[in-house]
Design a protein around this motif. Structure first.
Motif, PDB file in Angstrom:
ATOM      1  N   GLN B   3      -6.489  -3.788   3.225  1.00  0.00           N
ATOM      2  CA  GLN B   3      -6.530  -2.337   3.316  1.00  0.00           C
ATOM      3  C   GLN B   3      -5.593  -1.707   2.299  1.00  0.00           C
ATOM      4  N   LEU B   4      -6.052  -0.608   1.703  1.00  0.00           N
ATOM      5  CA  LEU B   4      -5.238   0.199   0.796  1.00  0.00           C
ATOM      6  C   LEU B   4      -5.287   1.632   1.290  1.00  0.00           C
ATOM      7  N   VAL B   5      -4.122   2.237   1.460  1.00  0.00           N
ATOM      8  CA  VAL B   5      -4.061   3.607   1.968  1.00  0.00           C
ATOM      9  C   VAL B   5      -3.207   4.456   1.037  1.00  0.00           C
ATOM     10  N   GLY B  26      -2.818  -6.840   4.410  1.00  0.00           N
ATOM     11  CA  GLY B  26      -3.882  -7.829   4.571  1.00  0.00           C
ATOM     12  C   GLY B  26      -4.012  -8.818   3.439  1.00  0.00           C
ATOM     13  N   PHE B  27      -3.141  -8.748   2.439  1.00  0.00           N
ATOM     14  CA  PHE B  27      -3.173  -9.726   1.348  1.00  0.00           C
ATOM     15  C   PHE B  27      -1.771  -9.835   0.752  1.00  0.00           C
ATOM     16  N   ASN B  98      -7.322  -2.807  -5.886  1.00  0.00           N
ATOM     17  CA  ASN B  98      -6.805  -4.149  -6.135  1.00  0.00           C
ATOM     18  C   ASN B  98      -7.527  -4.743  -7.334  1.00  0.00           C
ATOM     19  N   LEU B  99      -6.795  -5.294  -8.274  1.00  0.00           N
ATOM     20  CA  LEU B  99      -7.414  -5.954  -9.423  1.00  0.00           C
ATOM     21  C   LEU B  99      -7.494  -7.452  -9.134  1.00  0.00           C
ATOM     22  N   VAL B 115     -11.248  -4.099  -3.982  1.00  0.00           N
ATOM     23  CA  VAL B 115     -10.928  -3.307  -2.798  1.00  0.00           C
ATOM     24  C   VAL B 115     -10.373  -1.970  -3.261  1.00  0.00           C
ATOM     25  N   TRP B 116     -10.856  -0.904  -2.662  1.00  0.00           N
ATOM     26  CA  TRP B 116     -10.437   0.454  -3.012  1.00  0.00           C
ATOM     27  C   TRP B 116      -9.921   1.168  -1.766  1.00  0.00           C
ATOM     28  N   GLY B 117      -8.954   2.038  -1.946  1.00  0.00           N
ATOM     29  CA  GLY B 117      -8.543   2.910  -0.863  1.00  0.00           C
ATOM     30  C   GLY B 117      -9.509   4.082  -0.726  1.00  0.00           C
ATOM     31  N   LYS B 118      -9.249   4.937   0.233  1.00  0.00           N
ATOM     32  CA  LYS B 118     -10.112   6.103   0.465  1.00  0.00           C
ATOM     33  C   LYS B 118      -9.769   7.273  -0.462  1.00  0.00           C
TER      34      LYS B 118
END
Lengths: 107, 126
Positions: B3-5, B26-27, B98-99, B115-118
């Protein structure tokens, strides 16, 4: 800077139709080309990485091909939920760049 | 769950400053390069900046070079974007991503945003 040009800009399609979106790079980028789907008011989601590798969890109707300067995203048997804008993106060299986007409307 | 916030967006006057944050979970945050991408209202995606996992290497789009600074605090699993001398054309939704790293059969690495945040909205207006 590598320029990515997508075509078409907009396409209106019917369910179950096959859709092809192309992305042309201004210079060779090998296979460092990725495809994203963005639905209204959502963040982009990765569909295809490295030109043709499907990302985990992506429906099998999405596929990618190409290398060098010409790339294609294909959606087989389009579904209503595929209404979105699709972007190609290159990570071959900095600055990273995106195509201008292709908006798919479902009739 | 990865998750990215993002947070820190808002309304700022031209010439002002703002600092965006992106909290990761989460990573193993320190193992991944990270990136900021923005999207102006009704427009496409524009890459803004990237940073290596250690924070030792940073990269910028010409449109923000000299005004924006990307950084990270791996002890806090957080990515930052310090934005100074803001202009109307910086108005956008800012996403962190995330790259992830891939390895080709020829032994070359490539990067993609998996993975991208909102996103967080930045509005520059008087």
């Amino acid at each position: 800077e590598i320029v990515l040009t997508q075509s078409p800009d907009f396409q209106s399609v019917t369910p179950k139709e096959k859709v092809t979106i192309t992305c042309r790079a201004s210079q060779s980028i090998g296979s460092s080309l990725h495809w994203y789907q963005q639905k209204p008011d959502q963040s982009p989601k990765l569909l295809i990485k490295y030109a043709s590798q499907s990302f985990s969890g992506v429906p099998s109707r999405f596929s990618g091909s190409g290398s060098g300067t010409d790339f294609t995203l294909t959606i087989n048997s389009l579904e209503a939920e595929d209404a979105a804008t699709y972007y190609c993106h290159q990570s071959s060299s900095l600055p990273y760049t995106f195509g201008q986007g292709t908006k798919l409307e479902i009739k | 769950e990865v998750q990215l916030v993002e947070s820190g967006g808002g309304l700022v006057q031209p010439g002002g400053s703002l600092r965006l944050s992106c909290a990761a979970s989460g990573f193993t945050f320190s193992s991944y390069a990270m990136s900021w991408v923005r999207q102006a209202p009704g427009k496409g995606l524009e890459w803004v900046s990237a940073i290596s996992g250690s924070g030792g290497s940073t990269y910028y789009a010409d449109s923000v070079k000299g005004r924006f600074t990307i950084s990270r605090d791996n002890s806090k699993n957080t990515l930052y974007l310090q934005m100074n001398s803001l202009r109307a054309e910086d108005t956008a939704v800012y996403y962190c991503a995330n790259l992830a790293e891939g390895l080709t059969s020829a032994g070359y690495y490539y990067y993609y945003m998996d993975v991208w945040g909102k996103g967080t909205t930045v509005t520059v207006s008087s």
